[in-house]
Design a protein around this motif. Structure first.
Motif, PDB file in Angstrom:
ATOM      1  N   MET A 168       0.835  -1.108   0.002  1.00 54.76           N
ATOM      2  CA  MET A 168       0.145   0.207  -0.448  1.00 54.76           C
ATOM      3  C   MET A 168       0.912   0.888   0.104  1.00 54.76           C
ATOM      4  N   ASP A 169       0.422   2.008  -0.438  1.00 54.32           N
ATOM      5  CA  ASP A 169       0.736   3.426  -0.700  1.00 54.32           C
ATOM      6  C   ASP A 169       0.274   4.717  -0.484  1.00 54.32           C
ATOM      7  N   ARG A 201      -4.506  -0.037  -1.222  1.00 58.45           N
ATOM      8  CA  ARG A 201      -3.892  -1.729  -0.601  1.00 58.45           C
ATOM      9  C   ARG A 201      -4.875  -2.441  -1.772  1.00 58.45           C
ATOM     10  N   ARG A 202      -3.672  -2.623  -2.666  1.00 59.46           N
ATOM     11  CA  ARG A 202      -3.287  -3.762  -3.359  1.00 59.46           C
ATOM     12  C   ARG A 202      -2.332  -5.215  -3.539  1.00 59.46           C
ATOM     13  N   GLY A 230      10.512  -7.240  13.809  1.00 63.52           N
ATOM     14  CA  GLY A 230      10.969  -5.764  14.072  1.00 63.52           C
ATOM     15  C   GLY A 230       9.566  -5.379  14.765  1.00 63.52           C
ATOM     16  N   ASN A 231       9.445  -4.217  13.276  1.00 62.20           N
ATOM     17  CA  ASN A 231       7.764  -2.797  14.250  1.00 62.20           C
ATOM     18  C   ASN A 231       6.476  -3.301  13.966  1.00 62.20           C
ATOM     19  N   PHE A 232       6.053  -4.386  14.463  1.00 65.20           N
ATOM     20  CA  PHE A 232       4.916  -5.205  14.571  1.00 65.20           C
ATOM     21  C   PHE A 232       3.410  -3.997  14.384  1.00 65.20           C
ATOM     22  N   THR A 233       2.164  -4.591  13.872  1.00 64.29           N
ATOM     23  CA  THR A 233       1.422  -3.872  14.058  1.00 64.29           C
ATOM     24  C   THR A 233      -0.392  -4.179  13.475  1.00 64.29           C
ATOM     25  N   THR A 234      -0.968  -4.000  13.639  1.00 59.59           N
ATOM     26  CA  THR A 234      -2.251  -3.730  13.402  1.00 59.59           C
ATOM     27  C   THR A 234      -3.443  -2.748  12.680  1.00 59.59           C
ATOM     28  N   SER A 235      -1.977  -1.744  12.574  1.00 57.34           N
ATOM     29  CA  SER A 235      -2.525  -0.230  12.231  1.00 57.34           C
ATOM     30  C   SER A 235      -2.883  -0.832  11.085  1.00 57.34           C
ATOM     31  N   LYS A 236      -4.117  -0.386   9.810  1.00 56.57           N
ATOM     32  CA  LYS A 236      -3.680  -0.348   8.675  1.00 56.57           C
ATOM     33  C   LYS A 236      -3.492   0.963   8.190  1.00 56.57           C
ATOM     34  N   SER A 280       3.704  -1.343   3.853  1.00 57.63           N
ATOM     35  CA  SER A 280       3.429   0.361   3.415  1.00 57.63           C
ATOM     36  C   SER A 280       5.098   1.178   2.892  1.00 57.63           C
ATOM     37  N   TYR A 281       5.061   0.912   1.525  1.00 54.13           N
ATOM     38  CA  TYR A 281       6.050   1.916   1.442  1.00 54.13           C
ATOM     39  C   TYR A 281       6.371   3.221   2.294  1.00 54.13           C
TER      40      TYR A 281
END
Lengths: 522, 522
Positions: A144-145, A150-151, A355-361, A400-401
């Motif tokens: 996604m960017d 998202r694609r 490392g940089n984990f998250t559930t954020s969309k 994510s870019y």
């Protein structure tokens, strides 16, 4: 008279001219690594040990009892079962039980530290001990960017992320399946991924694990680059294999694991324990399970080839008992990682953490709150190889870019952080206090001028300007600034040179290869 | 048959009914603190010691040399100079020099731990030792929210933040000058602030330090609430006093500091060292300076009243040498805090650190990246009193409603984090492995059902839902969700009961009081 403002100007002038490149150049001067930062970090601060010896022993004893009394299933890999039988394990169908202490003994042949060679020798990474290697996120089907949302990921996205990693002085590794390139047929995908890592990056990388033949293809491509003999004697490729937790090793994974070990390459052995689903909801139990599963996988590499490098992996996560969804970047796995780190050091094995984990969309406040906590846990627990250091979003579903750029910048901050606080006469600065004295400022002091080039991490993503200046420049948030930054990085990307004969040999190999698993989704 | 999904439903059902209150109620059951979480945290993990003894000693020796060879100026407070003279320091005008070891000796009378009483005894906090207290941000002239943007703070904002803190189960303290209420005349402002803390919160709070008379007014109001004798014997109010770094104590601050100590109340002694400006650009030097300045301030409280409680404070920051702007939440102060923590423990003094720092102008990814790193440093370094735990934005210039909510939620996560990993038979869950066995899931297991109520931190701000569900609900980012949440919290706020006679006495006192410094901006 030197006022505060003119003094700041005097200091800031050279760095303004160098805008964007000061940190990189400072690193270059300090470490001489061809203008691209250090090849890896040698930590200057110790790991954070949070658990007392007696409780570590209780967790180890629980892992031993899980292994001895419940056992682990090794499915669809008769050779693995035969290796266990010969090693003295108790076999019942596909269930394998281990006497307490047996796996530890087998693990004694695994190296505590090893080098993974990069095709650019200045980029080779040292895994284990006090060394820390940052590697991009791994395995998202989506990208996604901010512009396109998202694609599904494509091979172009895959290459873009390799280019972004290669362009960042703060990552050390090119990673593996950064995102799934769904526009490439499944039977050719692993070839395209490995080729892209070799072509667009000169850093170390990871190969395929989704089938034994794909693992072997990946290793074969590494042999084309490094030479067959070199590969037999040195680690040049990693394969990240997952336990099918709880307490199951699938044949797909052990076949790949054994392929890497057989070639003297390093398997990264990782249980994926979502507490409450693939493990208990209690942290100590999940850690004991993780230890049992990982020891079994690591020991299997030593049965396949004693002395083969192997990485002890960790992937604890939790779930929201409100929604039933997996959660990432929460406090239980963070604090649990510190314990896993202690356990890995007691085994004298290199440690992989996430490392940089998250559930954020979105690349928002939620993403960086969870991500930062999670990344710091990886760094504090003493992890040597930190997968998912950059780009991770939406519980591993999206690459994510914008978050990649933010995370890579944070990896830069962590270089400074892991250096710790140096103590010598210059750092203690007693002369500076003599020069400046009570009530005066340090802006233009000799000590400041002598040290400003190496002083203070300066983020390329943070905006430290005064509010009014920030507002006048358009009030951009961090995600918007990161969006501009990845586009600039891609525009300025330069491919590292690759020997033409090697390039042709790789392309030739790919044309001849491609497994028969046309329909398989990994 | 119990499928994964129905099992999740079974687990999630009760918590869905309780949505929003599950964590609070779980805390209540566990700690019995009147439905509002624990009064403070007793940490279950040790502080993170990163520096070896020999280097700590070198920093202490440098601080001793700064104190002995360069000295500290005590301006506009002849009584302080006289106290130092009698204690044996060398006085030259306003410059005071200290023999090595002298301040440490004076500090021996300061308590290592003390209780700050709240008007609701269940909310009293223990400061020092293994205890951790979270307090809101302090001192912003501006406030901001997503609806109205940035603007000067008012008394309504001030009260709102007290209400939000009071409504959060994850903060422990009401704080002090949460924001500047600029619509209240300066000479009355301290009275309105202290009154608001007493009226709208039943937690412990901080008083004014901007003039000796205002410090005394604040303490006098505390006496009305707690009784004169009680206040003389117990700490009920804190005063946060800043060093005018480098190496200068202004009379305004030492007069306030001495007023608190005289009344047996705790001064929080905090150098504000922006490396490169008020201190050297090198971390070890800034830490040595911080130690020297703080020891001098803390020791002065013991000259004023031996045994008075005092808190050793820490506020290291850095600057962007690119823009000349101060930076917050960067790696140098984070790692430096760990060293300051070790030094404070060697002095056996309670430690104050700063929490959720950032220069971001918005509650975005930048804010929570820096804030999370900074807050974790405070928690890891062993700080007992963490000021700026919630709301901090724009380098202390803005108090953000949305960030307050995010930060308070993160304080909740830190409760779980600081509990560490418990080890007992239930946590180790060997029976659960026996019940579930290889390849099965833990959703509906007896162990999961018995433990789910206390398992896993569940954020109220994070969105862990699947992408599609999140998208269908409007694709809100974290800031938008936080915006909804603070409005809900304010709408549901209930004032804690306050004895009518006390309320009237406070109002009467305020009507009679108000210093003569009408024109002063502190």
């Amino acid at each position: 008279m030197v006022t505060a403002e003119t003094a700041i100007d005097k200091i800031a002038q050279p760095s303004r001219r160098e805008r964007g490149g000061r940190n990189a150049r400072r690193e270059q001067r300090a470490h001489g690594a061809q203008g691209m930062g250090r090849p890896f970090i040698v930590r200057g601060i110790p790991p954070y040990d949070i658990m007392a010896e007696e409780n570590l022993v209780r967790i180890e004893e629980t892992a031993d009892r899980i292994l001895a009394e419940i056992g682990i299933e090794f499915r669809d890999d008769p050779v693995a079962l035969e290796l266990w039988r010969r090693a003295g394990a108790e076999i019942d169908g596909v269930l394998v039980k281990f006497e307490p202490g047996m796996l530890r003994e087998l693990l004694a042949t695994a190296p505590a530290e090893f080098t993974q060679h990069a095709r650019n020798p200045a980029r080779s990474v040292r895994v284990g001990g006090n060394n820390v290697v940052f590697s991009p996120a791994y395995g998202s089907p989506f990208v996604m960017d901010l512009d396109r949302g998202r694609r599904y990921g494509t091979i172009e996205d895959f290459r873009n992320f390799i280019k972004l990693a290669q362009s960042s002085p703060w990552l050390h590794h090119s990673g593996g399946t950064i995102c799934e390139p769904v526009d490439v047929p499944v039977n050719k995908r692993h070839l395209d991924m490995v080729y892209s890592h070799i072509k667009y990056s000169d850093r170390a990388f990871m190969g395929s694990v989704t089938a034994e033949s794909r693992a072997e293809d990946s290793i074969e491509m590494a042999r084309i680059v490094f030479g067959r003999d070199f590969v037999d004697r040195n680690c040049v490729i990693l394969g990240n294999v997952n336990v099918n937790s709880p307490l199951v090793w699938d044949g797909t994974m052990t076949l790949a694991l054994r392929a890497y070990a057989r070639a003297n390459q390093a398997a990264v052995v990782v249980p994926f324990i979502l507490g409450g689903a693939m493990g208990p909801v209690t942290n100590a139990g999940a850690i004991a399970q993780s230890l049992a599963e990982t020891m079994a996988g690591c020991a299997l590499t030593q049965l396949e080839r004693p002395g083969a490098p192997v990485i002890f992996g960790n992937f604890l996560s939790s779930m929201s008992l409100r929604s039933g969804s997996p959660t990432f970047g929460t406090p239980e796995p963070a604090v649990g990682s510190m314990v896993v780190g202690q356990l890995a050091r007691r085994l004298r094995l290199p440690l992989r953490c996430s490392g940089n984990f998250t559930t954020s969309k979105l690349p928002d406040a939620h993403a960086m709150n969870e991500g930062t906590m999670s990344m710091l846990a990886a760094v504090h627990c003493g992890a040597n190889f930190i997968l998912h250091s950059a780009g991770f979003l939406d519980g591993l579903l999206s690459m994510s870019y914008e978050k990649f750029v933010m995370d890579a910048d944070f990896c830069g901050a962590l270089h400074t952080y892991l250096d710790g606080v140096k103590v010598d006469d210059n750092q203690l600065a007693l002369d500076a206090f003599r020069e400046v004295g009570p009530g005066n400022h340090f802006f233009g002091s000799a000590h400041t001028l002598a040290n400003y080039e190496t002083a203070f991490w300066d983020s390329e993503v943070a905006d430290n300007e005064p509010f009014e200046k920030w507002e006048a420049a358009g009030s951009a948030d961090a995600a918007t600034r990161a969006n501009r930054r990845w586009k600039k990085m891609l525009a300025e990307y330069e491919a590292p040179p690759l020997d033409e004969a090697i390039d042709e040999a790789l392309i030739d190999f790919m044309a001849r290869t491609g497994d028969a698993m046309e329909d398989a989704w990994y």
